[in-house]
Scaffold this motif. Structure first.
Motif, PDB file in Angstrom:
ATOM      1  N   MET A   1       0.827  -1.204   0.000  1.00 55.68           N
ATOM      2  CA  MET A   1       0.000   0.000   0.000  1.00 55.68           C
ATOM      3  C   MET A   1       0.863   1.256   0.000  1.00 55.68           C
ATOM      4  O   MET A   1       0.534   2.252  -0.642  1.00 55.68           O
ATOM      5  N   ASN A   2       1.978   1.213   0.724  1.00 57.72           N
ATOM      6  CA  ASN A   2       2.870   2.371   0.740  1.00 57.72           C
ATOM      7  C   ASN A   2       3.469   2.628  -0.635  1.00 57.72           C
ATOM      8  O   ASN A   2       3.587   3.775  -1.073  1.00 57.72           O
ATOM      9  N   ARG A   3       3.851   1.543  -1.325  1.00 54.96           N
ATOM     10  CA  ARG A   3       4.391   1.710  -2.679  1.00 54.96           C
ATOM     11  C   ARG A   3       3.335   2.270  -3.617  1.00 54.96           C
ATOM     12  O   ARG A   3       3.612   3.140  -4.443  1.00 54.96           O
ATOM     13  N   LEU A   4       2.116   1.743  -3.481  1.00 58.86           N
ATOM     14  CA  LEU A   4       1.029   2.219  -4.341  1.00 58.86           C
ATOM     15  C   LEU A   4       0.758   3.696  -4.086  1.00 58.86           C
ATOM     16  O   LEU A   4       0.529   4.462  -5.018  1.00 58.86           O
ATOM     17  N   ARG A   5       0.783   4.094  -2.823  1.00 60.45           N
ATOM     18  CA  ARG A   5       0.536   5.490  -2.509  1.00 60.45           C
ATOM     19  C   ARG A   5       1.637   6.385  -3.069  1.00 60.45           C
ATOM     20  O   ARG A   5       1.366   7.484  -3.558  1.00 60.45           O
ATOM     21  N   ARG A   6       2.897   5.930  -3.006  1.00 58.90           N
ATOM     22  CA  ARG A   6       3.989   6.739  -3.544  1.00 58.90           C
ATOM     23  C   ARG A   6       3.832   6.958  -5.046  1.00 58.90           C
ATOM     24  O   ARG A   6       4.227   7.994  -5.572  1.00 58.90           O
ATOM     25  N   VAL A   7       3.245   5.967  -5.729  1.00 58.27           N
ATOM     26  CA  VAL A   7       3.042   6.095  -7.165  1.00 58.27           C
ATOM     27  C   VAL A   7       1.867   7.022  -7.479  1.00 58.27           C
ATOM     28  O   VAL A   7       1.942   7.883  -8.365  1.00 58.27           O
ATOM     29  N   LEU A   8       0.774   6.850  -6.723  1.00 54.38           N
ATOM     30  CA  LEU A   8      -0.460   7.572  -7.044  1.00 54.38           C
ATOM     31  C   LEU A   8      -0.544   8.953  -6.416  1.00 54.38           C
ATOM     32  O   LEU A   8      -1.205   9.839  -6.956  1.00 54.38           O
ATOM     33  N   ALA A   9       0.102   9.123  -5.254  1.00 53.40           N
ATOM     34  CA  ALA A   9      -0.091  10.360  -4.488  1.00 53.40           C
ATOM     35  C   ALA A   9       0.229  11.632  -5.269  1.00 53.40           C
ATOM     36  O   ALA A   9      -0.570  12.574  -5.244  1.00 53.40           O
ATOM     37  N   PRO A  10       1.356  11.726  -5.971  1.00 57.71           N
ATOM     38  CA  PRO A  10       1.670  13.004  -6.633  1.00 57.71           C
ATOM     39  C   PRO A  10       0.641  13.421  -7.676  1.00 57.71           C
ATOM     40  O   PRO A  10       0.406  14.620  -7.862  1.00 57.71           O
ATOM     41  N   SER A  11       0.030  12.468  -8.366  1.00 59.30           N
ATOM     42  CA  SER A  11      -0.869  12.836  -9.463  1.00 59.30           C
ATOM     43  C   SER A  11      -2.348  12.774  -9.110  1.00 59.30           C
ATOM     44  O   SER A  11      -3.172  13.375  -9.809  1.00 59.30           O
ATOM     45  N   LEU A  12      -2.710  12.055  -8.012  1.00 57.79           N
ATOM     46  CA  LEU A  12      -4.122  11.868  -7.703  1.00 57.79           C
ATOM     47  C   LEU A  12      -4.515  12.270  -6.281  1.00 57.79           C
ATOM     48  O   LEU A  12      -5.702  12.517  -6.040  1.00 57.79           O
ATOM     49  N   ILE A  13      -3.581  12.335  -5.364  1.00 54.75           N
ATOM     50  CA  ILE A  13      -3.936  12.532  -3.958  1.00 54.75           C
ATOM     51  C   ILE A  13      -3.387  13.854  -3.411  1.00 54.75           C
ATOM     52  O   ILE A  13      -4.135  14.713  -2.959  1.00 54.75           O
ATOM     53  N   ASP A  14      -2.066  14.007  -3.446  1.00 50.99           N
ATOM     54  CA  ASP A  14      -1.461  15.224  -2.914  1.00 50.99           C
ATOM     55  C   ASP A  14      -1.833  16.427  -3.783  1.00 50.99           C
ATOM     56  O   ASP A  14      -2.120  16.284  -4.966  1.00 50.99           O
ATOM     57  N   ARG A  15      -1.800  17.598  -3.188  1.00 47.24           N
ATOM     58  CA  ARG A  15      -2.161  18.818  -3.909  1.00 47.24           C
ATOM     59  C   ARG A  15      -0.986  19.793  -3.926  1.00 47.24           C
ATOM     60  O   ARG A  15      -0.388  20.050  -2.881  1.00 47.24           O
ATOM     61  N   VAL A  16      -0.666  20.311  -5.091  1.00 49.86           N
ATOM     62  CA  VAL A  16       0.367  21.333  -5.165  1.00 49.86           C
ATOM     63  C   VAL A  16      -0.209  22.657  -4.670  1.00 49.86           C
ATOM     64  O   VAL A  16      -1.415  22.909  -4.774  1.00 49.86           O
ATOM     65  N   GLU A  17       0.646  23.491  -4.129  1.00 48.01           N
ATOM     66  CA  GLU A  17       0.187  24.789  -3.642  1.00 48.01           C
ATOM     67  C   GLU A  17      -0.128  25.705  -4.822  1.00 48.01           C
ATOM     68  O   GLU A  17       0.587  25.730  -5.818  1.00 48.01           O
ATOM     69  N   ARG A  18      -1.228  26.457  -4.688  1.00 54.03           N
ATOM     70  CA  ARG A  18      -1.582  27.435  -5.709  1.00 54.03           C
ATOM     71  C   ARG A  18      -2.562  28.433  -5.108  1.00 54.03           C
ATOM     72  O   ARG A  18      -3.182  28.157  -4.075  1.00 54.03           O
ATOM     73  N   ASP A  19      -2.677  29.562  -5.757  1.00 55.58           N
ATOM     74  CA  ASP A  19      -3.616  30.585  -5.324  1.00 55.58           C
ATOM     75  C   ASP A  19      -4.471  30.980  -6.523  1.00 55.58           C
ATOM     76  O   ASP A  19      -4.075  31.796  -7.344  1.00 55.58           O
ATOM     77  N   HIS A  20      -5.647  30.362  -6.618  1.00 51.45           N
ATOM     78  CA  HIS A  20      -6.556  30.625  -7.739  1.00 51.45           C
ATOM     79  C   HIS A  20      -7.823  31.343  -7.262  1.00 51.45           C
ATOM     80  O   HIS A  20      -8.867  31.252  -7.892  1.00 51.45           O
ATOM     81  N   ALA A  21      -7.710  32.061  -6.154  1.00 52.72           N
ATOM     82  CA  ALA A  21      -8.876  32.735  -5.591  1.00 52.72           C
ATOM     83  C   ALA A  21      -9.382  33.821  -6.537  1.00 52.72           C
ATOM     84  O   ALA A  21      -8.596  34.482  -7.229  1.00 52.72           O
ATOM     85  N   GLN A  22     -10.709  33.991  -6.572  1.00 50.89           N
ATOM     86  CA  GLN A  22     -11.344  35.007  -7.403  1.00 50.89           C
ATOM     87  C   GLN A  22     -12.195  35.922  -6.530  1.00 50.89           C
ATOM     88  O   GLN A  22     -12.719  35.499  -5.498  1.00 50.89           O
ATOM     89  N   PRO A  23     -12.374  37.174  -6.954  1.00 50.88           N
ATOM     90  CA  PRO A  23     -13.341  38.037  -6.254  1.00 50.88           C
ATOM     91  C   PRO A  23     -14.742  37.432  -6.347  1.00 50.88           C
ATOM     92  O   PRO A  23     -15.052  36.687  -7.273  1.00 50.88           O
ATOM     93  N   ASP A  24     -15.593  37.764  -5.379  1.00 48.29           N
ATOM     94  CA  ASP A  24     -16.942  37.199  -5.336  1.00 48.29           C
ATOM     95  C   ASP A  24     -17.713  37.439  -6.627  1.00 48.29           C
ATOM     96  O   ASP A  24     -18.432  36.553  -7.112  1.00 48.29           O
ATOM     97  N   ARG A  25     -17.584  38.625  -7.188  1.00 47.34           N
ATOM     98  CA  ARG A  25     -18.336  38.946  -8.405  1.00 47.34           C
ATOM     99  C   ARG A  25     -17.893  38.054  -9.559  1.00 47.34           C
ATOM    100  O   ARG A  25     -18.728  37.532 -10.314  1.00 47.34           O
ATOM    101  N   ALA A  26     -16.593  37.864  -9.710  1.00 49.56           N
ATOM    102  CA  ALA A  26     -16.080  37.013 -10.783  1.00 49.56           C
ATOM    103  C   ALA A  26     -16.488  35.563 -10.569  1.00 49.56           C
ATOM    104  O   ALA A  26     -16.775  34.834 -11.530  1.00 49.56           O
ATOM    105  N   PHE A  27     -16.498  35.136  -9.308  1.00 48.55           N
ATOM    106  CA  PHE A  27     -16.896  33.757  -8.996  1.00 48.55           C
ATOM    107  C   PHE A  27     -18.361  33.524  -9.329  1.00 48.55           C
ATOM    108  O   PHE A  27     -18.720  32.487  -9.911  1.00 48.55           O
ATOM    109  N   ARG A  28     -19.233  34.475  -9.009  1.00 51.44           N
ATOM    110  CA  ARG A  28     -20.651  34.342  -9.349  1.00 51.44           C
ATOM    111  C   ARG A  28     -20.850  34.330 -10.855  1.00 51.44           C
ATOM    112  O   ARG A  28     -21.670  33.560 -11.377  1.00 51.44           O
ATOM    113  N   ARG A  29     -20.100  35.162 -11.562  1.00 52.48           N
ATOM    114  CA  ARG A  29     -20.186  35.182 -13.026  1.00 52.48           C
ATOM    115  C   ARG A  29     -19.764  33.840 -13.608  1.00 52.48           C
ATOM    116  O   ARG A  29     -20.380  33.328 -14.540  1.00 52.48           O
ATOM    117  N   ARG A  30     -18.722  33.246 -13.053  1.00 54.68           N
ATOM    118  CA  ARG A  30     -18.275  31.934 -13.530  1.00 54.68           C
ATOM    119  C   ARG A  30     -19.379  30.897 -13.356  1.00 54.68           C
ATOM    120  O   ARG A  30     -19.602  30.058 -14.236  1.00 54.68           O
TER     121      ARG A  30
END
Length: 232
Positions: A1-30
């Protein structure tokens, strides 16, 4: 299970840091744009797959579906390609998503060996494959790739961002499957649930649409080339 997690985690489980926040108005428009695009795209999708195999109208209808998904995605707001960690650095995801698409295709091929022995399920699959058999392979392949890219721009791009932080993988997968219901084909809906979940996890992990796009087009192109001779 540990080996499987090491293979899958980077692409399916772990999350890279990012800042994609939008203003409320833009979010409602989306959200408004995503909702309108979803309705229009689902209707066109149902019409495209309701055409008779070999009908010339299949091509413009499927291209129209792709244009609706892509236009709605770009109009809704900014989209991001995303990154995955590789050897201590963040890089654009390319090889891992393609490998994921091939593995997913392999699982579906194994399932197809069972499906072809069950007449009701086999008939549902053949209803979709008939367009590939009766049409010209190269245009059908190009349309398949085009729609795969457009679907990911919308469903794992604009729509995923419009959902917000509350269960976006689950919600986007359910909506993706619900849109596929317009085709009236249970096997397509089943595929949308399974593949949509994988693509949603990729989107959450990488923070962008590049990984889902590459996985989707690899999987769909493989299905188009392998399934017709396998299921008759």
């Amino acid at each position: 299970m540990n080996r499987l997690r090491r293979v899958l985690a980077p692409s399916l489980i772990d999350r890279v840091e990012r800042d994609h926040a939008q203003p409320d108005r833009a979010f409602r428009r989306r959200r408004v744009v995503a909702a309108g695009t979803l309705v229009a795209g689902a209707v066109l999708l149902g019409l495209s797959l309701a055409t008779r195999p070999g009908d010339p109208s299949f091509y413009p209808l499927t291209v129209a579906v792709a244009l609706v998904w892509a236009a709605g995605a770009f109009v809704s707001g900014p989209l991001h390609l995303g990154h995955l960690p590789f050897r201590g650095r963040l890089r654009r995801p390319i090889l891992t998503p393609i490998a994921t698409g091939l593995v997913t295709a392999g699982i579906f091929v194994a399932g197809a060996l069972v499906v072809r022995e069950l007449p009701p399920l086999r008939d549902s699959v053949n209803d979709v494959l008939a367009h590939a058999r009766e049409g010209v392979l190269v245009p059908v392949l190009l349309i398949t790739v085009l729609n795969g890219v457009a679907e990911e721009l919308f469903f794992r791009g604009a729509l995923f961002a419009a959902i917000g932080h509350r269960h976006p993988v689950l919600v986007s997968t359910v909506i993706y499957a619900a849109a596929t219901v317009a085709t009236l084909n249970p096997m397509l809906v089943f595929a949308a649930v399974l593949v949509g979940a994988v693509l949603g996890l990729q989107r959450r992990a990488s923070g962008g649409v590049l990984a889902p796009i590459l996985t989707h087009i690899t999987w769909s192109a493989s299905m188009l080339l392998i399934l017709p001779p396998l299921i008759r």
